[in-house]
Enzyme design. Structure first.
Site, PDB file in Angstrom:
ATOM      1  N   CYS A  31       0.831  -1.208   0.000  1.00  0.00           N
ATOM      2  CA  CYS A  31       0.000   0.000   0.000  1.00  0.00           C
ATOM      3  C   CYS A  31       0.865   1.257   0.000  1.00  0.00           C
ATOM      4  CB  CYS A  31      -0.915  -0.044   1.228  1.00  0.00           C
ATOM      5  SG  CYS A  31      -1.776   1.488   1.593  1.00  0.00           S
ATOM      6  N   CYS A  34       0.018   3.918   2.623  1.00  0.00           N
ATOM      7  CA  CYS A  34       0.425   3.434   3.951  1.00  0.00           C
ATOM      8  C   CYS A  34       1.899   3.761   4.191  1.00  0.00           C
ATOM      9  CB  CYS A  34       0.226   1.924   4.070  1.00  0.00           C
ATOM     10  SG  CYS A  34      -1.482   1.372   3.895  1.00  0.00           S
TER      11      CYS A  34
END
Length: 106
Positions: A31, A34
């Protein structure tokens, strides 16, 4: 204080049993957003040490808790107080916004 890693096995003691608020960052290695907010969370963890613990949970390695909590999109940050989720923020944001949101919820 740096962020801590929590697992399905340690979630109950590290998060639900904590005597101070815990912000859990549900994330995954693949991600991009993230990874973008990870350094900001580390800094916020140092700046707000003593007020809140910031924990990270990899949803690919730990599937039980995220599925029980209905995590469908990441990054998802959930603030727990007294073992209960009290606030959440979905998606990446600049450090200033993340910190202001968290301070407002503490």
């Amino acid at each position: 204080m740096a962020t801590i890693n929590v697992t399905d096995a340690s979630f109950a003691s590290d998060v639900l049993g904590s005597d101070k608020p815990v912000l859990v960052d549900f994330w995954a290695d693949w991600c991009g957003p993230c990874k973008m907010i990870a350094p900001a969370l580390e800094e916020i963890s140092d700046e707000l040490a003593g007020q809140v613990t910031i924990a990270k949970m990899d949803i690919m390695e730990n599937t039980d808790v995220p599925s029980q909590m209905g995590v469908q999109s990441i990054p998802l940050m959930v603030l727990f107080k007294d073992g209960k989720p009290v606030a959440q923020k979905l998606g990446a944001a600049p450090k200033g916004q993340l910190k202001a949101w968290l301070e407002g919820e503490l």
